[in-house]
Design an enzyme around this catalytic site. Structure first.
Site, PDB file in Angstrom:
ATOM      1  N   ASP A  86     -65.341 -14.373  95.299  1.00  0.00           N
ATOM      2  CA  ASP A  86     -66.178 -13.506  94.480  1.00  0.00           C
ATOM      3  C   ASP A  86     -66.019 -13.934  93.018  1.00  0.00           C
ATOM      4  O   ASP A  86     -65.208 -14.809  92.677  1.00  0.00           O
ATOM      5  CB  ASP A  86     -65.793 -12.042  94.678  1.00  0.00           C
ATOM      6  CG  ASP A  86     -66.965 -11.092  94.449  1.00  0.00           C
ATOM      7  OD1 ASP A  86     -67.879 -11.447  93.677  1.00  0.00           O
ATOM      8  OD2 ASP A  86     -66.969 -10.004  95.037  1.00  0.00           O
ATOM      9  N   GLU A 125     -71.076  -1.544  91.296  1.00  0.00           N
ATOM     10  CA  GLU A 125     -69.651  -1.848  91.432  1.00  0.00           C
ATOM     11  C   GLU A 125     -68.789  -0.742  90.824  1.00  0.00           C
ATOM     12  O   GLU A 125     -69.146   0.437  90.832  1.00  0.00           O
ATOM     13  CB  GLU A 125     -69.357  -3.237  90.866  1.00  0.00           C
ATOM     14  CG  GLU A 125     -70.137  -4.324  91.584  1.00  0.00           C
ATOM     15  CD  GLU A 125     -69.665  -5.724  91.264  1.00  0.00           C
ATOM     16  OE1 GLU A 125     -68.450  -5.940  91.170  1.00  0.00           O
ATOM     17  OE2 GLU A 125     -70.517  -6.621  91.120  1.00  0.00           O
TER      18      GLU A 125
END
Length: 1024
Positions: free
Chosen positions: A635, A827
């Site tokens: 990521d 997020e």
């Protein structure tokens, strides 16, 4: 490049600049003789004359991708100030993007900088020792040209690296500024740096590590060079040509304002240097082209460079064409002809992929292998040429990293330009470009935006999930992008998590069922369809357990739960979090992305382990036990969170099984460190070869070696009516009817309807985060239909009143529709406790109270997770969980007006209070507002008979199971009928005794156990 001058030179200039400060503030340069350079003109002295203030006032202000990314600024008195007594100091710790700007006031004329050569300023370097030029942290500097304000101007950018210690003068000629191609506030104006209407400047600071800076004495300097109002450009830098062919390099002139050339321009050219052999691989050329005075801007000439055929199998060879320009600004880079690689086995599409991979791998150097394992963000490239010089394997667009203009066509051109750079490499290995298309091609204006995954889970339709994946893949691939960082197969276990809406639900059986989206994106599990122009490589994420992090366990900035620690037993890990990934591997997912979070398995005494460092999970479970043969990609900058220094981060992550690292900015350092770790024996060459083999295999399967550029066949399908029809169906099926007293819904077209609430007419709010930008935004950010617009289209002749705050008179209406919920986030920014909660806003509460007190009402909750509505539930006649439907508000109107029935079911448990969280199906204590799987329907009335009918349904289900059809649609339909009977029995009296078996029945049905589901539904009915 910016030129750094010795500090002592500036004192005289500063004194002269102070004398003309009044001229600057008036927005006009001071007068000067035609043959003299004008005196320097100060822009900012940082003595307090320009305040900290937001536009449209004259002031300095900060900005960032979230609150933590805004730098902290102060005007500080310093004895070493290069100019005056004070300087501007700042501290920063930026994970996304951040910086500061000075924008001039809009109630005064724009400033005219056209008389000057450039802009300069003092910068205090923070390095404790000198660094080689270009190796320090990179600072981007931009100026704001034209338009009516800084916010509507055209951005021109350049950059410098902080390689020194102490004060240095950074001088940047205006000739060094480039039109900013990734973002423009209003999509650009004329792409001409006019300098006559300037609105300020901005600094974008380095990311990835804490830092500090000081700046002083921003001023204009020097005299403008009239000759540089013209520039020479080439059609492209890289010109690939097959051996024996002739490359044609087009050279053009362009002028500021697109007028004719004021003076003649000559361009001398010669083939010089490179890896191709003159006389053997190509015929050398040299000469001069002349553009006379008065030639129109855009006039072109072509230079032909013939290549020769020698019959040998060879890697690619380069032929630079050196240009020497007189009378105009030269191109930033000289063009290069590339004789394509030819005759080598890996280039033969008739050979099996494994043989092509083996041949290519055998030819690669350690540097080329390291490059293939590197993924950089496009905006982080210090130069486009770094794609070739670092042999980069991949680029990505982070959320909001888009071309200008942000159109499908511009995306295709942008990706093609990057792919062209990769063709300059020796082996011509194409890039694999990736994007986060998590609910449609959501970075692209005009694309079809699907409901977020939480809504797809509510629809309970695996075939629909597959079709949404297929639509997304077709739109993504049409823009030249072959790789999608989706789907998210996380299992959300706590709705305080800011990524809850990225999950299909809280039940691993539901998430596993929705993994059909991978088939829609990739095609067959074997990968044989990946080279089609409507398929993309999928990425199952985030492995493993990111939906199970404990609230309060995160150590990332101000996040409360995202990127935290998942503490589970091994049994829970297998049953809840690993199960969807096992299904993804069976369906052939090409890549897997680990989670930022840490995994702490109860009882193994190992403590929390960052997933990017968890070799037992990545090498052992994913690649070993599950047999995953694709590649693992990190990521965003995630390996930096592994404890230890950067070399430790690199070797730990690669040895744990990561194959490609999304660096995303430190690609130069990463490739250097990776090679050093291999050379030192801390990463084995075999591990690197395995990683590169996995990456190359997917590139060959995608057909990138034969077709690296965009196949735009389907470009006209981006945002097409056919694609939006699929999204509209998904929206309708995602709507969950939680309450419907008195059959308020569906509405009748003859009714007078009063519509209110913050999300009734806001496209950005209903699309949510990950829409055009990372965090999303309220308002009309892209093309689509709001819920209000959909209602008006569904009932064009109906009497409909809209009042966002419900302030309009309510009398005379038959029914109210109040659309409330959340504003966009993504997020950990959306974590509860990080500026967010699960409560409706005060304005939405007031709208609900006002409308529902005046008439029968339906409340629609547009949100990424359940909202706490229990205190108002009694006053609400109908309640709908609308989730985040995306751009097709028509789909909501379809169920409101009965064109389609309500059929959605809760993908997560709807809690009574935040204190209940986490609450999930299967919990020992389970007493929610509405249980997992709850969803009323307007399709048909439940069968009469209560428990007696349930017994008959149970017998029919057992008969199907006995015939081996327990997982058939017929069995699911029978259990569905039973569910409606039980919901009717429960009514508004949901209790712990009825909710627990009801929710468990839904899990059992999705697990292929319809008889067991019937038994739990019978228990729920008895408890009602």
């Amino acid at each position: 490049m910016p030129v750094r001058r010795h500090r002592g030179r500036a004192r005289t200039a500063v004194l002269a600049a102070t004398a003309v400060l009044a001229g600057l503030l008036a927005g006009a340069p001071p007068s000067t003789a035609a043959d003299e350079a004008p005196p320097p003109v100060p822009v900012d002295r940082f003595e307090g004359e320009v305040p900290f203030a937001d536009p449209p006032a004259d002031g300095i202000f900060t900005w960032g991708s979230d609150a933590d990314d805004r730098p902290a600024l102060t005007l500080a008195a310093r004895t070493d100030a290069p100019e005056g007594d004070k300087v501007l100091e700042g501290r920063y710790d930026i994970s996304g993007w951040g910086g500061f700007s000075h924008e001039f006031a809009t109630n005064r004329p724009a400033h005219d900088w056209s008389a000057h050569k450039g802009v300069r300023f003092w910068w205090y370097g923070q390095n404790t020792a000198p660094l080689p030029p270009g190796s320090g942290p990179r600072v981007h500097f931009e100026i704001k040209d034209g338009g009516t304000s800084g916010g509507t101007s055209e951005l021109w950018t350049t950059s410098f690296t902080d390689d020194w210690q102490g004060w240095h003068l950074v001088e940047i000629p205006f000739a060094d500024f480039q039109y900013r191609a990734d973002y423009q506030p209003v999509g650009g104006i004329d792409q001409v740096l006019g300098l006559k209407e300037m609105w300020g400047y901005a600094f974008t600071l380095p990311t990835g590590a804490p830092g500090s800076f000081a700046v002083d004495g921003v001023e204009l300097y020097g005299k403008a060079d009239p000759a540089l109002s013209a520039r020479v450009v080439t059609d492209t830098v890289v010109h690939p040509v097959d051996e024996g062919g002739t490359a044609r390099v087009r050279i053009s002139v362009a002028t500021t304002g697109s007028g004719p050339l004021p003076e003649p321009v000559t361009v001398a050219y010669t083939t010089e240097g490179g890896t191709a052999r003159p006389g053997e691989d190509f015929t050398p050329v040299s000469g001069t082209v002349t553009f006379p005075a008065g030639a129109p801007s855009g006039t072109s000439r072509s230079v032909a460079v013939p290549t020769r055929r020698d019959g040998r199998a060879e890697a690619a060879e380069t032929v630079p064409l050196k240009l020497t320009v007189t009378g105009a600004r030269a191109p930033a880079e000289d063009p290069r002809v590339v004789v394509n690689a030819h005759g080598l086995p890996y280039l033969d599409p008739r050979l099996p992929v494994d043989r092509r991979v083996a041949d290519l791998l055998s030819r690669m150097t350690p540097a080329e292998k390291a490059g293939q394992m590197t993924q950089a963000e496009r905006n982080a490239l210090r130069s486009p040429g770094d794609i070739a010089s670092h042999a980069l394997g991949s680029l990505l667009s982070g959320g909001g990293s888009v071309p200008t203009p942000n159109t499908p066509e511009a995306w295709a051109r942008m990706v093609d330009a990057y792919q062209l750079r990769a063709q300059e490499t020796r082996l011509q290995i194409p890039l694999i470009y990736g994007v986060d298309a998590v609910h449609g091609h959501n970075n692209v204006v005009g694309a079809t935006i699907m409901p977020h995954n939480i809504g797809i889970g509510a629809a309970r339709d695996p075939d629909l999930a597959r079709r949404t994946g297929a639509v997304t893949a077709k739109e993504v691939r049409a823009t030249g992008v072959p790789w999608d960082f989706a789907p998210c197969l996380c299992v959300t276990r706590d709705e305080r998590w800011g990524r809850s809406y990225e999950a299909f639900g809280e039940d691993p059986a539901l998430v596993t069922a929705m993994a059909t989206v991978i088939e829609g994106m990739q095609g067959a599990p074997s990968g044989r369809d990946l080279d089609r122009n409507d398929k993309v490589l999928a990425s199952a994420k985030h492995f493993v357990g990111d939906g199970g992090t404990e609230f309060g366990s995160s150590t990332t900035g101000s996040y409360t739960i995202d990127q935290g620690v998942t503490r589970v037993t091994r049994q829970e890990l297998e049953a809840v979090h690993l199960a969807p990934f096992a299904e993804a591997v069976k369906r052939g997912t090409g890549t897997v992305m680990p989670s930022y979070s840490s995994l702490d398995i109860i009882g193994d005494d190992a403590g929390p382990v960052k997933m990017h460092a968890d070799a037992a999970m990545i090498n052992g479970v994913l690649k070993g036990r599950m047999g995953f043969d694709g590649f693992v990609v990190s990521d965003w900058q995630a390996i930096d969170q592994i404890p230890g220094d950067y070399p430790s981060d690199v070797r730990t992550s690669v040895n744990a099984g990561l194959d490609m690292i999304m660096v995303p900015t430190a690609y130069q350092e990463f490739t250097r460190v990776l090679r050093a770790e291999v050379a030192a024996g801390r990463i084995s060459p075999a591990r690197v070869d395995d990683a590169v083999k996995r990456i190359l295999t997917q590139k060959f399967r995608l057909g990138l070696f034969e077709q690296p550029y965009a196949d735009t066949t389907h470009l006209d399908r981006v945002g097409s009516a056919a694609h939006r029809a699929v999204a509209r169906e998904a929206v309708a099926k995602s709507q969950v009817l939680l309450k419907n007293d008195g059959a308020v819904l569906p509405l009748r077209r003859s009714q007078k309807v009063y519509v209110a609430g913050s999300n009734a007419d806001d496209l950005g709010n209903q699309a949510g985060g990950w829409t055009i930008s990372w965090q999303g935004a309220s308002g009309r950010t892209t093309t689509g239909t709001t819920i209000l617009e959909g209602m008006r289209r569904a009932a064009p002749d109906a009497a409909l009143t809209y009042s966002k705050d419900a302030s309009a008179p309510t009398a005379g209406h038959d029914v109210g529709v109040v659309v409330v919920g959340e504003t966009p986030y993504a997020e950990g920014v959306g974590d509860v406790g990080n500026g967010h909660d699960l409560e409706l806003s005060d304005a939405d509460k007031a709208a609900v109270d006002r409308v529902c007190a005046a008439m029968r009402c339906a409340v629609l909750v547009v949100s990424g997770r359940p909202q706490l509505v229990g205190d108002r539930l009694g006053a609400v006649d109908a309640l709908v969980a609308s989730w985040l439907p995306g751009t097709e508000g028509d789909g909501v109107a379809d169920v409101l007006y009965g064109t389609r029935p309500f059929t959605g079911r809760l993908p997560v448990t709807w809690p009574k209070s935040v204190e209940q969280l986490p609450v999930n199906v299967g919990d020992a204590v389970y007493d929610p507002q509405f249980p997992y799987g709850w969803g009323l329907t307007t399709l048909a009335k439940p069968s009469p008979g209560g428990e007696r009918t349930l017994k008959a349904v149970s017998l029919a289900v057992r008969a199907l199971e006995a015939a081996g059809r327990g997982d058939s649609p017929a069995a699911a339909e029978l259990v569905g009928r039973a569910r409606l009977i039980v919901q009717a029995e429960i009514g508004a009296g949901v209790s712990a005794a009825s909710a627990k078996p009801f929710a468990e029945a839904e899990h059992l049905l999705l697990s292929g156990k319809p008889s067991a589901a019937m038994a739990r539904l019978t228990t729920a009915c008895r408890a009602a």
